[in-house]
Design a protein around this motif. Sequence first.
Motif, PDB file in Angstrom:
ATOM      1  N   ASP A  54       5.485  10.240   5.965  1.00 26.31           N
ATOM      2  CA  ASP A  54       6.612  10.540   6.856  1.00 26.31           C
ATOM      3  C   ASP A  54       7.947  10.073   6.292  1.00 26.31           C
ATOM      4  N   GLU A  55       7.885   9.048   5.446  1.00 25.75           N
ATOM      5  CA  GLU A  55       9.147   8.554   4.887  1.00 25.75           C
ATOM      6  C   GLU A  55       8.937   8.036   3.473  1.00 25.75           C
ATOM      7  N   VAL A  56      10.021   8.065   2.729  1.00 24.49           N
ATOM      8  CA  VAL A  56      10.005   7.502   1.386  1.00 24.49           C
ATOM      9  C   VAL A  56      10.417   6.031   1.514  1.00 24.49           C
ATOM     10  N   ILE A  57       9.614   5.136   0.950  1.00 21.94           N
ATOM     11  CA  ILE A  57       9.974   3.708   0.982  1.00 21.94           C
ATOM     12  C   ILE A  57      10.427   3.303  -0.412  1.00 21.94           C
ATOM     13  N   GLY A  68      16.902  -3.411   5.515  1.00 23.83           N
ATOM     14  CA  GLY A  68      16.984  -3.953   6.871  1.00 23.83           C
ATOM     15  C   GLY A  68      17.463  -5.391   6.967  1.00 23.83           C
ATOM     16  N   GLN A  69      17.669  -6.064   5.826  1.00 25.80           N
ATOM     17  CA  GLN A  69      18.198  -7.438   5.911  1.00 25.80           C
ATOM     18  C   GLN A  69      19.587  -7.402   6.538  1.00 25.80           C
ATOM     19  N   GLN A  70      19.836  -8.324   7.479  1.00 22.40           N
ATOM     20  CA  GLN A  70      21.109  -8.327   8.195  1.00 22.40           C
ATOM     21  C   GLN A  70      22.155  -9.136   7.425  1.00 22.40           C
ATOM     22  N   PRO A  71      23.396  -8.649   7.425  1.00 23.64           N
ATOM     23  CA  PRO A  71      24.455  -9.440   6.781  1.00 23.64           C
ATOM     24  C   PRO A  71      24.711 -10.745   7.536  1.00 23.64           C
ATOM     25  N   LEU A 464      11.403  -6.664  -0.699  1.00 24.01           N
ATOM     26  CA  LEU A 464      12.419  -6.589   0.337  1.00 24.01           C
ATOM     27  C   LEU A 464      12.070  -5.824   1.611  1.00 24.01           C
ATOM     28  N   PRO A 465      11.128  -4.869   1.592  1.00 22.14           N
ATOM     29  CA  PRO A 465      10.876  -4.166   2.861  1.00 22.14           C
ATOM     30  C   PRO A 465      10.500  -5.165   3.962  1.00 22.14           C
TER      31      PRO A 465
END
Lengths: 489, 489
Positions: A54-57, A68-71, A464-465
């Motif tokens: 469904d998605e490319v990771i 998805g890491q938040q600043p 990182l994912p």
Amino acid sequence: MAEKELLNQRKKVLTIDSMNANVKTVEYAVRGPIVQRALQLEKELREGVKKPFDEVIKANIGDAHAMGQQPITFFRQVLALCLYPDLLNDNKFPDDAKDRARRILKACGGRSIGSYTASQGIDCIRQDVAHYIERRDGGISCDPDNIYLTTGASDGIVTILKLLTAGEGRTRTGVMISIPQYPLYSAALAELGAVQINYYLNEEKCWSLDISELQRSLQAAREHCNPRVLCIINPGNPTGQVQSRECIEDVIRFAAKERLFLMADEVYQDNVYAEGCAFHSFKKVLFEMGPEFSNTVELASFHSTSKCYMGECGLRGGYMEVINMDQEVKAQLTKLVSVRLCPPVPGQTLMALVTNPPQPREPSHAQFMKERVATLNVLAQKAKLTEEILNTVPGIKCNPVQGAMYSFPRIILPERAIKEAKEHGQEPDMFYCMRLLEETGICLVPGSGFGQKEGTYHFRMTILPPADKLKILLNKVKEFHQQFTKQYS
Amino acid sequence: MAEKELLNQRKKVLTIDSMNANVKTVEYAVRGPIVQRALQLEKELREGVKKPFDEVIKANIGDAHAMGQQPITFFRQVLALCLYPDLLNDNKFPDDAKDRARRILKACGGRSIGSYTASQGIDCIRQDVAHYIERRDGGISCDPDNIYLTTGASDGIVTILKLLTAGEGRTRTGVMISIPQYPLYSAALAELGAVQINYYLNEEKCWSLDISELQRSLQAAREHCNPRVLCIINPGNPTGQVQSRECIEDVIRFAAKERLFLMADEVYQDNVYAEGCAFHSFKKVLFEMGPEFSNTVELASFHSTSKCYMGECGLRGGYMEVINMDQEVKAQLTKLVSVRLCPPVPGQTLMALVTNPPQPREPSHAQFMKERVATLNVLAQKAKLTEEILNTVPGIKCNPVQGAMYSFPRIILPERAIKEAKEHGQEPDMFYCMRLLEETGICLVPGSGFGQKEGTYHFRMTILPPADKLKILLNKVKEFHQQFTKQYS
């Protein structure tokens, strides 16, 4: 209409045959064909083409925020204040963020971060960097005059390599780089026409660096070029090892004895996860070895805002510290960077915040620390998770991810797969990674893009994912590897 | 302690003699010795040293915000929203700014401008740029695939020159540049080891470009190199002329006939002040000349966020459009830019706003237009003022500042001053500018830093200081010139 016909037959001025030959030899696997294909697959998915996923990771690049890491809130607050100073009157922003913003703006021409800065970077930011280095290195002094702010670490590395590249034929500058390496190095050397000298990290000893291998590699290179530079990446990219203090001492002693300019790529200095491991800067070790080293060995160390807990890749911030650089050469360096006017000021600002973060008594300190620690803890957990799951797969062997953001496991490929890859004109691990991408949507980079011992195969995968996705991803890799092995055995 | 002594005698690896020889030949006057001295004087003033002036006025560089020009509110609002998306809930920000920010963030990995982007730049921004070019050029189509976002125009220019530099000795790539020129060109050519070919602008005809001079220069160069590139700066830097449409046609015809790759530096495309002058893009003229030109002549055009009415130098944004580039070479270009990962995302964002500003029915339109028009009007007034006051000085002759941000007046220097300068080992106009700086605090760049006909002398002065300050500055220059002339006559 003779002129018209003549013009229509006009051959192009710039063709693949008449272009800069050095540029043609540049390779950069991290954004190479496999990533091109991943982008294409994403497009096909958006257009509704059916795929087995469904998605490319994308686990091909150390791009934390994209995963998805938040600043860090404080950093972004100060940046917003600097870009839109009307917000300095807004109660929503904490006082320490406002203080930082005012200080940066005061240092900018016309109090605007839209002004050019000094080419070496804003003075007060270079002072922040110098104080940061002094704290990091237990008080060893740092002269802000030795600090150059950069457009990311890559910019600094290429600039120093440029200064060092000279000579022709057998006197051409040779640059020692680790294999596996981060391909910026090979790309920059190809572009500059410098000679790449490979030294191999010891996979059996967790990608450690053996001085005997440095010696072997240097001896061999002296036959055909003038080796003048030794590049080290610590913590390692793509290999994730963290160098021991002892090893760093040995490297410095080697560089001193063999008259090599040291380049220390230390962009992952906060990314150390494994117990018993610690980051030791080359600068600190050099100075603790005594004046006969600290007064002589030339060193450039590189840092970036793109990695560690910040992960602010898009802002293109960085610095380099040069030590024992000849004064005349330093003047040339300052001149050279002035041609590009200045590094991006938002990136400079971010570097000021990284090196001068909220202090214990300031209002943003608690939240800053919470965010920073949480990010680094999650990375440490994912490093462990990656190693553990990969090592449950027969035919995959993964060294501990002691630091940085990558695992670089060895993969055993069946002879028939190797043969089929070669028939396709592909490196066997490229063939493997392409198959993985087509079947699972997972985008990794083949080991051949970083260099590896002949006959061995690897891939680089970021840690990182998000943890839940990473687990799924690792299990998909596991399943794929088993099927692939079965199919070709 | 034999080892210790040995180490203490260790010579440096990197010395002025062993460094990259090309780098040594690089010169960049805009940030050269006179600017170094200006910075030193500022420091001395801060430390309370008495000087014949209270402040240093830097009219050496096109740094609009540093001279008090205000940023465009809408641009800064969107940037603040992108950097700190919490502000999307803030009522103080207009809806169109929020829409723009949401669109950019949606195009970023993880919706953060801290992520890397595609190396060529964010897709939707390249579409914005393409639409902007189509509107600018009266509907001539623009393919976003031909757009590369850059780290300022300098980055793009150096990248294209890099592709074009090949060959050795008499086959080495020659690049035609105007004299006077913007010294980025000479600096880049020196660094790349390409051959600089000078063609002289005609000062008597308001710095216009004569095809016969291009022809002369090309013929002479063919004796010793392979001329492949023709660079044009329009509107002109440092000379401030705006090229006529007819002249651009002639240049294109010349490049077509002589097989030259055209590089058009068009960063001042909104900075046209003189009546009867208009900006004509090379792209538009090329396409209007018919398919025998538009299908064949290779062109790269450069733009920037640093000039025009934006003046956002610190953000390092820019784009280039490549036309008729060989497809294989284009793939090489895309690969080459990928090594540096991506241009700074705040600069990319700004380029999206410049090329897709508020539209008539959007809430920010009125204020945006007001700010934009006011800035450009003030620049036009200052261009006129500069020309007028300078031309009242006997011994200074200033062409009309038709566009860009600079005047480049000719100065007549007494023979004795020229002699004294030479005794000091200085160019006469450097001697003049240094004296001006020491006596008045005004920092200009000597004409010798840009190139000029032998035996003529000039300086480059920006028109950017606020009008009242500019008037004072011009009158000080006037007074200085009269005294200087008197002293040396």
